[in-house]
Design a protein around this motif. Structure first.
Motif, PDB file in Angstrom:
ATOM      1  N   ASN A   1      35.701  29.743  64.025  1.00 35.68           N
ATOM      2  CA  ASN A   1      35.291  29.403  62.662  1.00 35.68           C
ATOM      3  C   ASN A   1      34.285  28.256  62.601  1.00 35.68           C
TER       4      ASN A   1
ATOM      5  N   GLY B   1      37.508  24.248  63.995  1.00 39.95           N
ATOM      6  CA  GLY B   1      37.058  23.764  62.692  1.00 39.95           C
ATOM      7  C   GLY B   1      38.095  24.002  61.618  1.00 39.95           C
TER       8      GLY B   1
ATOM      9  N   ILE C   1      37.044  27.021  55.190  1.00 37.04           N
ATOM     10  CA  ILE C   1      37.582  28.335  55.573  1.00 37.04           C
ATOM     11  C   ILE C   1      38.611  28.193  56.699  1.00 37.04           C
TER      12      ILE C   1
ATOM     13  N   TYR D   1      19.819  29.141  61.187  1.00 34.35           N
ATOM     14  CA  TYR D   1      21.141  29.680  60.831  1.00 34.35           C
ATOM     15  C   TYR D   1      21.156  31.203  60.971  1.00 34.35           C
TER      16      TYR D   1
ATOM     17  N   THR E   1      33.096  25.876  49.680  1.00 35.99           N
ATOM     18  CA  THR E   1      33.499  24.844  50.646  1.00 35.99           C
ATOM     19  C   THR E   1      32.436  23.741  50.618  1.00 35.99           C
TER      20      THR E   1
ATOM     21  N   SER F   1      31.452  35.000  60.867  1.00 38.69           N
ATOM     22  CA  SER F   1      30.007  35.155  60.837  1.00 38.69           C
ATOM     23  C   SER F   1      29.545  34.879  59.406  1.00 38.69           C
TER      24      SER F   1
ATOM     25  N   ASP G   1      34.861  18.951  70.402  1.00 40.57           N
ATOM     26  CA  ASP G   1      33.521  19.367  69.986  1.00 40.57           C
ATOM     27  C   ASP G   1      33.252  20.747  70.588  1.00 40.57           C
ATOM     28  N   VAL G   2      33.236  21.748  69.722  1.00 43.39           N
ATOM     29  CA  VAL G   2      33.123  23.140  70.191  1.00 43.39           C
ATOM     30  C   VAL G   2      31.761  23.420  70.828  1.00 43.39           C
TER      31      VAL G   2
ATOM     32  N   VAL H   1      30.843  30.888  49.993  1.00 46.95           N
ATOM     33  CA  VAL H   1      32.257  30.504  49.887  1.00 46.95           C
ATOM     34  C   VAL H   1      32.299  29.075  49.352  1.00 46.95           C
TER      35      VAL H   1
ATOM     36  N   ARG I   1      35.961  17.487  64.806  1.00 43.28           N
ATOM     37  CA  ARG I   1      35.362  16.534  65.746  1.00 43.28           C
ATOM     38  C   ARG I   1      36.060  15.177  65.804  1.00 43.28           C
TER      39      ARG I   1
ATOM     40  N   THR J   1      39.668  21.574  59.909  1.00 37.09           N
ATOM     41  CA  THR J   1      39.939  20.370  59.109  1.00 37.09           C
ATOM     42  C   THR J   1      39.661  20.568  57.621  1.00 37.09           C
ATOM     43  N   ARG J   2      38.889  21.563  57.272  1.00 38.30           N
ATOM     44  CA  ARG J   2      38.604  21.807  55.839  1.00 38.30           C
ATOM     45  C   ARG J   2      38.048  23.222  55.695  1.00 38.30           C
TER      46      ARG J   2
ATOM     47  N   LYS K   1      23.568  33.449  63.477  1.00 36.87           N
ATOM     48  CA  LYS K   1      24.550  34.423  62.985  1.00 36.87           C
ATOM     49  C   LYS K   1      24.148  35.869  63.341  1.00 36.87           C
TER      50      LYS K   1
ATOM     51  N   PRO L   1      31.083  36.483  55.329  1.00 40.78           N
ATOM     52  CA  PRO L   1      31.108  36.133  53.911  1.00 40.78           C
ATOM     53  C   PRO L   1      29.727  35.777  53.371  1.00 40.78           C
ATOM     54  N   GLY L   2      29.563  35.992  52.058  1.00 43.64           N
ATOM     55  CA  GLY L   2      28.462  35.373  51.317  1.00 43.64           C
ATOM     56  C   GLY L   2      28.922  33.967  50.949  1.00 43.64           C
TER      57      GLY L   2
ATOM     58  N   PHE M   1      30.339  23.286  52.911  1.00 44.08           N
ATOM     59  CA  PHE M   1      29.331  23.726  53.870  1.00 44.08           C
ATOM     60  C   PHE M   1      27.911  23.696  53.298  1.00 44.08           C
TER      61      PHE M   1
HETATM   62  N1  LIG Z   1      30.770  28.261  53.068  1.00 46.41           N
HETATM   63  C1  LIG Z   1      30.025  29.356  53.079  1.00 46.41           C
HETATM   64  O1  LIG Z   1      29.371  29.686  52.071  1.00 46.41           O
HETATM   65  C2  LIG Z   1      29.985  30.228  54.306  1.00 46.41           C
HETATM   66  C3  LIG Z   1      29.465  31.531  54.156  1.00 46.41           C
HETATM   67  C4  LIG Z   1      29.418  32.362  55.275  1.00 46.41           C
HETATM   68  C5  LIG Z   1      29.879  31.921  56.490  1.00 46.41           C
HETATM   69  N2  LIG Z   1      30.373  30.641  56.607  1.00 46.41           N
HETATM   70  C6  LIG Z   1      30.821  30.238  57.943  1.00 46.41           C
HETATM   71  O2  LIG Z   1      32.179  29.854  57.866  1.00 46.41           O
HETATM   72  C7  LIG Z   1      32.464  28.896  58.879  1.00 46.41           C
HETATM   73  C8  LIG Z   1      33.205  27.720  58.270  1.00 46.41           C
HETATM   74  O3  LIG Z   1      32.411  27.192  57.243  1.00 46.41           O
HETATM   75  P1  LIG Z   1      32.986  26.325  56.030  1.00 46.41           P
HETATM   76  O4  LIG Z   1      32.282  26.806  54.813  1.00 46.41           O
HETATM   77  O5  LIG Z   1      34.446  26.261  56.045  1.00 46.41           O
HETATM   78  O6  LIG Z   1      32.341  24.900  56.435  1.00 46.41           O
HETATM   79  P2  LIG Z   1      32.868  23.407  56.322  1.00 46.41           P
HETATM   80  O7  LIG Z   1      33.680  23.225  55.082  1.00 46.41           O
HETATM   81  O8  LIG Z   1      31.657  22.569  56.534  1.00 46.41           O
HETATM   82  O9  LIG Z   1      33.859  23.278  57.592  1.00 46.41           O
HETATM   83  C9  LIG Z   1      33.343  23.332  58.899  1.00 46.41           C
HETATM   84  C10 LIG Z   1      34.457  23.057  59.883  1.00 46.41           C
HETATM   85  O10 LIG Z   1      33.897  23.067  61.202  1.00 46.41           O
HETATM   86  C11 LIG Z   1      34.222  21.840  61.853  1.00 46.41           C
HETATM   87  N3  LIG Z   1      33.168  21.505  62.806  1.00 46.41           N
HETATM   88  C12 LIG Z   1      31.858  21.247  62.572  1.00 46.41           C
HETATM   89  N4  LIG Z   1      31.210  20.992  63.711  1.00 46.41           N
HETATM   90  C13 LIG Z   1      32.130  21.086  64.709  1.00 46.41           C
HETATM   91  C14 LIG Z   1      32.072  20.932  66.126  1.00 46.41           C
HETATM   92  N5  LIG Z   1      30.921  20.645  66.772  1.00 46.41           N
HETATM   93  N6  LIG Z   1      33.216  21.088  66.835  1.00 46.41           N
HETATM   94  C15 LIG Z   1      34.395  21.375  66.216  1.00 46.41           C
HETATM   95  N7  LIG Z   1      34.498  21.548  64.881  1.00 46.41           N
HETATM   96  C16 LIG Z   1      33.375  21.395  64.142  1.00 46.41           C
HETATM   97  C17 LIG Z   1      34.380  20.834  60.725  1.00 46.41           C
HETATM   98  O11 LIG Z   1      35.228  19.779  61.138  1.00 46.41           O
HETATM   99  P3  LIG Z   1      34.746  18.244  61.312  1.00 46.41           P
HETATM  100  O12 LIG Z   1      33.610  17.994  60.372  1.00 46.41           O
HETATM  101  O13 LIG Z   1      36.014  17.494  60.978  1.00 46.41           O
HETATM  102  O14 LIG Z   1      34.337  18.150  62.738  1.00 46.41           O
HETATM  103  C18 LIG Z   1      35.094  21.698  59.685  1.00 46.41           C
HETATM  104  O15 LIG Z   1      36.481  21.782  59.973  1.00 46.41           O
HETATM  105  C19 LIG Z   1      31.132  28.546  59.528  1.00 46.41           C
HETATM  106  O16 LIG Z   1      31.003  29.268  60.747  1.00 46.41           O
HETATM  107  C20 LIG Z   1      30.103  29.041  58.523  1.00 46.41           C
HETATM  108  O17 LIG Z   1      28.897  29.408  59.130  1.00 46.41           O
HETATM  109  C21 LIG Z   1      30.450  29.795  55.556  1.00 46.41           C
END
Ligand SMILES: NC(=O)c1ccc[n+]([C@@H]2O[C@H](COP(=O)([O-])OP(=O)(O)OC[C@H]3O[C@@H](n4cnc5c(N)ncnc54)[C@H](OP(=O)(O)O)[C@@H]3O)[C@@H](O)[C@H]2O)c1
Length: 246
Positions: free
Chosen positions: A96, A16, A21, A162, A197, A148, A69-70, A195, A41, A18-19, A166, A192-193, A199
């Motif tokens: 990630n 993951g 974290i 979710y 993004t 996580s 696809d993970v 972030v 993906r 592409t964007r 986690k 993290p709390g 997400f």
């Molecule tokens: N943002 C927050 O507030 C937050 C807080 C705590 C923890 N986290 C955790 O941090 C991690 C990253 O989150 P993020 O905020 O960076 O989210 P995000 O901006 O939505 O990025 C998610 C990444 O995962 C990829 N992805 C999604 N489904 C996939 C799949 N089936 N196979 C391969 N890649 C896949 C997406 O790529 P494509 O869409 O291009 O496939 C993208 O690169 C996650 O595990 C999330 O639970 C996030």
């Protein structure tokens, strides 16, 4: 651009990337000399991210990526074969890729549940399995970062799937750490709390001013990689310093 290439000659796989974290961590590692392979993906976002990471790369680090696809084990196996070809060995793996589907339990569909557990928990196991096989062949072992969440210890309404994924991820990661720390395998769960993004529900970076920046998570990964081998941080809780007052 940094001239500190303390990771020169090291290699990393980031799921993951592409964007958000994952992209920030890939840029951080590459800017310090680490060669990186990412996935997402679909092809176009992967290509765009690879180009953006190359812009920050330093010290001759190589950057590559492919769609994978993970949540699908065969796809993870193929992704690791590609990483072997591109990198020649894997020192660091960042688990990630993750999704959040936030609904009241009675409204969660079986598909919502399967997607969440299938990526956030099954997918992490698939990636870890492929990583461990390679680490065990390398006398130097390797480092697994598990992205996580504070949702791994704080249940919240609408978070049933979710939270389950986690909470499970933390249990898995700590048992894994105990299983393999004597084999030079290092495992850190980063929790993290909020972030900034795409997400969050609605897919916006709303709240960017008070939320944790993805680059801060990357800086935490880099600082953990600087620690001497005798010390292992198994869990890092990260929160916004000043969230809006309730
Ligand atoms: N943002 C927050 O507030 C937050 C807080 C705590 C923890 N986290 C955790 O941090 C991690 C990253 O989150 P993020 O905020 O960076 O989210 P995000 O901006 O939505 O990025 C998610 C990444 O995962 C990829 N992805 C999604 N489904 C996939 C799949 N089936 N196979 C391969 N890649 C896949 C997406 O790529 P494509 O869409 O291009 O496939 C993208 O690169 C996650 O595990 C999330 O639970 C996030």
């Amino acid at each position: 651009m940094t001239s500190d290439t303390f990771l020169k000659g090291k290699t990393a796989v980031i799921t993951g990337g592409t964007r958000g974290i994952g992209l920030a961590i890939a840029k951080g590692l590459a800017s310090h000399g680490c060669s990186v392979v990412i996935c997402g993906r679909s092809q176009k976002p992967v290509d765009e991210a690879v180009a953006a990471i190359r812009d920050t790369a330093n010290g001759g680090s190589k950057v590559a990526g492919m769609p994978a696809d993970v949540s699908n084990y065969e796809s993870v196996v193929e992704f690791f074969r590609y990483a072997d070809d591109e990198l020649g060995g894997i020192d660091i793996v960042v688990n990630n890729a993750g999704i959040g589907i936030f609904k009241k339990t009675s409204e969660l569909t079986v598909e919502d549940w399967r997607q969440t557990i299938g990526l956030n928990l099954d997918g992490v196991f698939y990636v870890t399995k492929e990583a461990l096989g390679r680490f065990q062949k390398q006398s130097g072992g390797g480092y697994l970062f598990q992205i996580s969440s504070l949702a791994a210890k704080n249940p919240f309404a609408g978070g049933a799937a979710y939270n389950a994924s986690k909470f499970g991820l933390n249990g898995f990661s700590e048992a894994l750490m105990l299983d393999h720390r004597q084999d030079n395998v290092r495992v850190t769960s980063i929790m993290p709390g909020s972030v900034s993004t795409e997400f969050s529900p609605g897919g916006s970076t709303k709240g960017a001013d008070w939320k944790i920046a993805p680059e801060d998570i990357s800086d935490i990964v880099l600082s953990l990689l600087r620690l001497p081998g005798r010390t292992l941080v198994s869990r890092v809780e990260v929160r916004p310093a000043k969230p809006p007052k309730a």
